[in-house]
Design a protein around this motif. Structure first.
Motif, PDB file in Angstrom:
ATOM      1  N   ARG A 129       0.822  -1.209   0.000  1.00 33.05           N
ATOM      2  CA  ARG A 129       0.000   0.000   0.000  1.00 33.05           C
ATOM      3  C   ARG A 129       0.856   1.258   0.000  1.00 33.05           C
ATOM      4  N   ALA A 130       2.057   1.148   0.587  1.00 33.67           N
ATOM      5  CA  ALA A 130       2.970   2.284   0.564  1.00 33.67           C
ATOM      6  C   ALA A 130       3.478   2.578  -0.838  1.00 33.67           C
ATOM      7  N   MET A 131       3.390   1.607  -1.716  1.00 32.48           N
ATOM      8  CA  MET A 131       3.834   1.804  -3.092  1.00 32.48           C
ATOM      9  C   MET A 131       2.697   2.196  -4.022  1.00 32.48           C
ATOM     10  N   THR A 132       1.463   2.157  -3.535  1.00 33.04           N
ATOM     11  CA  THR A 132       0.310   2.433  -4.398  1.00 33.04           C
ATOM     12  C   THR A 132      -0.478   3.621  -3.852  1.00 33.04           C
ATOM     13  N   GLU A 133      -1.528   3.374  -3.081  1.00 27.62           N
ATOM     14  CA  GLU A 133      -2.403   4.467  -2.670  1.00 27.62           C
ATOM     15  C   GLU A 133      -1.753   5.443  -1.702  1.00 27.62           C
ATOM     16  N   PHE A 134      -0.666   5.029  -1.027  1.00 22.87           N
ATOM     17  CA  PHE A 134       0.070   5.943  -0.165  1.00 22.87           C
ATOM     18  C   PHE A 134       1.477   6.177  -0.685  1.00 22.87           C
ATOM     19  N   GLY A 135       1.682   5.965  -1.967  1.00 25.36           N
ATOM     20  CA  GLY A 135       2.965   6.233  -2.583  1.00 25.36           C
ATOM     21  C   GLY A 135       3.268   7.717  -2.628  1.00 25.36           C
ATOM     22  N   PHE A 136       4.526   8.037  -2.874  1.00 27.19           N
ATOM     23  CA  PHE A 136       4.945   9.436  -2.885  1.00 27.19           C
ATOM     24  C   PHE A 136       4.544  10.163  -4.166  1.00 27.19           C
ATOM     25  N   ASN A 137       4.540   9.443  -5.284  1.00 27.74           N
ATOM     26  CA  ASN A 137       4.384  10.102  -6.572  1.00 27.74           C
ATOM     27  C   ASN A 137       2.925  10.125  -7.010  1.00 27.74           C
ATOM     28  N   ASN A 179       1.618  10.569  -9.900  1.00 25.31           N
ATOM     29  CA  ASN A 179       1.365   9.864 -11.163  1.00 25.31           C
ATOM     30  C   ASN A 179       1.132   8.373 -10.935  1.00 25.31           C
ATOM     31  N   ARG A 180       1.736   7.846  -9.886  1.00 24.75           N
ATOM     32  CA  ARG A 180       1.501   6.445  -9.536  1.00 24.75           C
ATOM     33  C   ARG A 180       0.293   6.313  -8.616  1.00 24.75           C
ATOM     34  N   ARG A 181       0.157   7.235  -7.681  1.00 24.11           N
ATOM     35  CA  ARG A 181      -0.885   7.145  -6.658  1.00 24.11           C
ATOM     36  C   ARG A 181      -2.277   7.336  -7.264  1.00 24.11           C
ATOM     37  N   ARG A 182      -2.450   8.392  -8.006  1.00 28.15           N
ATOM     38  CA  ARG A 182      -3.694   8.690  -8.731  1.00 28.15           C
ATOM     39  C   ARG A 182      -4.934   8.690  -7.842  1.00 28.15           C
ATOM     40  N   ASN A 183      -4.808   9.289  -6.677  1.00 26.37           N
ATOM     41  CA  ASN A 183      -5.982   9.484  -5.833  1.00 26.37           C
ATOM     42  C   ASN A 183      -6.847  10.601  -6.412  1.00 26.37           C
ATOM     43  N   PRO A 184      -8.113  10.683  -6.020  1.00 32.31           N
ATOM     44  CA  PRO A 184      -8.991  11.723  -6.583  1.00 32.31           C
ATOM     45  C   PRO A 184      -8.461  13.138  -6.392  1.00 32.31           C
ATOM     46  N   GLY A 185      -7.733  13.395  -5.296  1.00 27.16           N
ATOM     47  CA  GLY A 185      -7.221  14.735  -5.054  1.00 27.16           C
ATOM     48  C   GLY A 185      -5.935  15.058  -5.782  1.00 27.16           C
ATOM     49  N   ASP A 186      -5.363  14.080  -6.479  1.00 32.70           N
ATOM     50  CA  ASP A 186      -4.087  14.293  -7.164  1.00 32.70           C
ATOM     51  C   ASP A 186      -4.274  14.945  -8.523  1.00 32.70           C
ATOM     52  N   TYR A 187      -3.181  15.495  -9.033  1.00 34.52           N
ATOM     53  CA  TYR A 187      -3.143  15.952 -10.422  1.00 34.52           C
ATOM     54  C   TYR A 187      -1.902  15.356 -11.072  1.00 34.52           C
ATOM     55  N   PRO A 188      -1.954  15.085 -12.375  1.00 34.54           N
ATOM     56  CA  PRO A 188      -0.787  14.498 -13.047  1.00 34.54           C
ATOM     57  C   PRO A 188       0.321  15.528 -13.204  1.00 34.54           C
ATOM     58  N   ILE A 189       1.541  15.037 -13.319  1.00 32.17           N
ATOM     59  CA  ILE A 189       2.708  15.889 -13.515  1.00 32.17           C
ATOM     60  C   ILE A 189       3.538  15.315 -14.650  1.00 32.17           C
ATOM     61  N   HIS A 190       3.851  16.139 -15.642  1.00 34.34           N
ATOM     62  CA  HIS A 190       4.739  15.725 -16.719  1.00 34.34           C
ATOM     63  C   HIS A 190       6.166  15.911 -16.207  1.00 34.34           C
ATOM     64  N   GLU A 191       6.831  14.800 -15.903  1.00 31.99           N
ATOM     65  CA  GLU A 191       8.158  14.864 -15.288  1.00 31.99           C
ATOM     66  C   GLU A 191       9.181  14.006 -16.033  1.00 31.99           C
ATOM     67  N   ASP A 192       8.900  13.717 -17.312  1.00 25.53           N
ATOM     68  CA  ASP A 192       9.827  12.892 -18.088  1.00 25.53           C
ATOM     69  C   ASP A 192      11.182  13.555 -18.255  1.00 25.53           C
ATOM     70  N   ASN A 193      11.213  14.896 -18.208  1.00 23.60           N
ATOM     71  CA  ASN A 193      12.448  15.618 -18.436  1.00 23.60           C
ATOM     72  C   ASN A 193      13.127  15.991 -17.117  1.00 23.60           C
ATOM     73  N   SER A 194      13.105  15.047 -16.184  1.00 23.91           N
ATOM     74  CA  SER A 194      13.758  15.262 -14.890  1.00 23.91           C
ATOM     75  C   SER A 194      14.230  13.922 -14.349  1.00 23.91           C
ATOM     76  N   PRO A 195      15.469  13.831 -13.870  1.00 24.06           N
ATOM     77  CA  PRO A 195      15.937  12.593 -13.261  1.00 24.06           C
ATOM     78  C   PRO A 195      15.380  12.373 -11.860  1.00 24.06           C
ATOM     79  N   ILE A 196      14.773  13.417 -11.299  1.00 23.00           N
ATOM     80  CA  ILE A 196      14.168  13.335  -9.974  1.00 23.00           C
ATOM     81  C   ILE A 196      12.667  13.532 -10.127  1.00 23.00           C
TER      82      ILE A 196
END
Length: 532
Positions: free
Chosen positions: A54-62, A64-81
């Motif tokens: 669960r720490a890797m999914t619904e309580f993950g840091f990112n 784009n992976r978590r995708r909870n209703p309150g999240d927004y996507p982030i285009h971060e392909d051009n960043s190593p972090i």
């Protein structure tokens, strides 16, 4: 539908909560809009055996992976972090480790001292009373007398080092280098109704015990009792302005997806170093064609992350595994500039206690230490509860090309343009990371590690989002003035990490909250002439 209040705060995380509490004694009508929801401690990963999944999914840091209703996507392909954040009441304090260092006095004067970045328009002494106030409300554990830092007020007793912390401390002692018990918001005794830590572990994914201070259980109960209203699942699209260039309120989508307008005399942004520039850039108008508060062209620029290195060691003796807080000690031996190291500024080592069983298996497989078939279980036993290490938090210098813009194609669930991150590691950061890995390797080997491994930079380590609406006295080179007010829009304030001028080499939460309290205090002292 529209309504009007005195103050609207956008974001209910570390800074929004602190400012709301401070302003509540004015008895103004204050509403905080938060795009996430109230967290439910009964659902935190530490309440179940599947905590690592669960720490890797619904309580993950990112997001784009978590995708909870309150999240927004982030285009971060051009960043190593990659960006690590949490949208909900409490914000990043729900998922942080609880490390609670302050900036050093030198961190406010890096241009004067080292010829890089810019000096802040305020200094450590300006923030010191607000650091102290914040420490009391959040509740800080630690030990007096750290020679690397200015004096602190009385704290709760420090977090026990445990087997792993004691081993790492022996390694620092063997090298002759500074270490000290960390300042932490994990309570070691009862504090303001919060129970002490009982080593549930897994602090990074919410504390079901309530021992770790997150603002949903510290500031927000105080602010709400004083009359501040928190509205969750409310996503702000833009800040509106009038013909005089003053902010008039915000347009947002409520929990049912309905578009609403909330008028306000004062607008305060507390959306973090990604969300705040996103909202400003999306608030375009004829008067502000490049986005709100952006006459300097600096909104979204100078993004700073803190490049992280993780350095782990495998020991022959059993350590603590994932049990207990991961912030027992730090070292600031390499914090201030020493040009003989090949870079300017410096970093903090922070102890990282250990790994759970799933993470042990995954990291062991990734390093080729777990063969499939014969010998697998024996190899796993040599890793399980036998790893510990540290992270190096490296100061990130502000650079114009590291920035947040609006993505032309990617949008969130309400059709609002998503942020795009463009970020590269500087040569200075790369040299600092390499040096940090070498020194941490020295420590772990001195502590008895039979194997040392590292990840640098830590790809998932974009926890600290800073610099994208910097503070300064000159409107041509900054977005807000020395007390957080927009140079361009006189009733618009920013109180999150985006106002940081430099990043220092420590976790920013304590300084973010001290700044929020400082700005709120400035607003209160200037209410009579706020719109002049």
């Amino acid at each position: 539908m529209s309504e009007s209040v005195d103050v609207v705060i956008v974001g209910a995380g570390a800074s929004g909560a602190a400012a709301a509490w401070s302003l509540s004694d004015t008895r103004m009508h204050i509403v905080c809009l938060e795009q996430g929801d109230w967290p439910d401690p009964a659902r935190y990963p530490s309440t179940g055996r599947d905590w690592e999944l669960r720490a890797m999914t619904e309580f993950g840091f990112n997001p784009n992976r978590r995708r909870n209703p309150g999240d927004y996507p982030i285009h971060e392909d051009n960043s190593p972090i990659k960006v690590a954040n949490f949208n909900g009441v409490g914000g990043g304090t729900v998922l942080y480790a609880g490390h609670f260092p302050r900036f050093h006095p030198s961190d406010f004067r890096v241009r004067s001292l080292d010829g890089v970045g810019e000096d802040w328009p305020i200094d450590y002494a300006t923030l010191e009373p607000f650091y102290d106030q914040n420490d009391q409300i959040m509740g800080v554990s630690g030990l007096q007398g750290d020679p690397a830092n200015p004096p602190r007020p009385e704290r709760m007793k420090p977090i026990p080092l445990g087997r792993a912390g004691a081993a790492v401390a022996r390694g620092f002692n063997a090298c002759g280098w500074h270490w000290w018990p960390s300042d932490s918001t994990v309570a070691t005794e009862s504090h303001e109704g919060r129970a002490p830590c009982i080593n549930l572990g897994h602090c990074l994914h919410g504390c079901a015990q309530g021992a770790k201070a997150s603002t949903d259980i510290t500031y927000w109960p105080l602010a709400r009792r004083a009359g501040v209203e928190v509205r969750t699942r409310c996503r702000v699209r833009e800040i509106t302005t009038n013909d005089e260039g003053m902010a008039t309120g915000v347009v947002y989508y409520d929990a049912e997806g309905q578009e609403r307008f909330l008028g306000a005399e004062v607008v305060i942004l507390a959306c973090n170093g990604i969300g705040t520039p996103r909202l400003l850039l999306n608030s375009k108008s004829t008067r502000f064609p490049d986005g709100l508060a952006n006459s300097s062209g600096l909104v979204g620029r100078n993004l700073m992350f803190h490049p992280y290195a993780y350095i782990g060691g495998v020991f022959e003796t059993e350590m603590d595994g994932g049990r207990g807080p991961s912030n027992g000690l730090w070292s600031q031996e390499f914090y201030e500039t020493d040009l003989d190291r090949g870079f300017v500024r410096g970093f903090t080592f922070e102890f990282s206690r250990g790994q759970g069983p799933v993470t042990t298996a995954m990291s062991g497989l990734g390093r080729g230490r777990l063969p499939m078939g014969a010998g697998h279980h024996d190899a796993y036993r040599r890793l399980h509860q036998r790893t510990t290490g540290m992270v190096a938090i490296c100061e990130d210098l502000p650079e114009l090309h590291n920035r947040v813009t609006l993505d032309p194609d990617l949008k969130d669930a309400h059709g609002i343009p998503a942020p795009r991150i463009d970020y590269t590691l500087s040569d200075n950061s790369q040299r600092m990371l390499a040096f940090a890995v070498e020194r941490a390797t020295d420590v772990l080997k001195a502590a008895g590690a039979v194997e040392v491994y590292s990840e640098s930079p830590l790809a998932a380590g974009g926890w600290h989002l800073m610099g994208t609406a910097r503070m300064g006295r000159d409107p041509a080179t900054s977005v807000v003035n020395e007390w957080g007010r927009s140079h361009d829009v006189k009733n618009l304030f920013i109180i999150d990490g985006s106002v940081f001028v430099t990043s220092a080499g420590v976790n920013p939460t304590s300084t973010i909250q001290a700044l929020a309290l400082y700005v709120a205090d400035a607003i209160k002292s200037r209410l009579a002439n706020l719109f002049d």
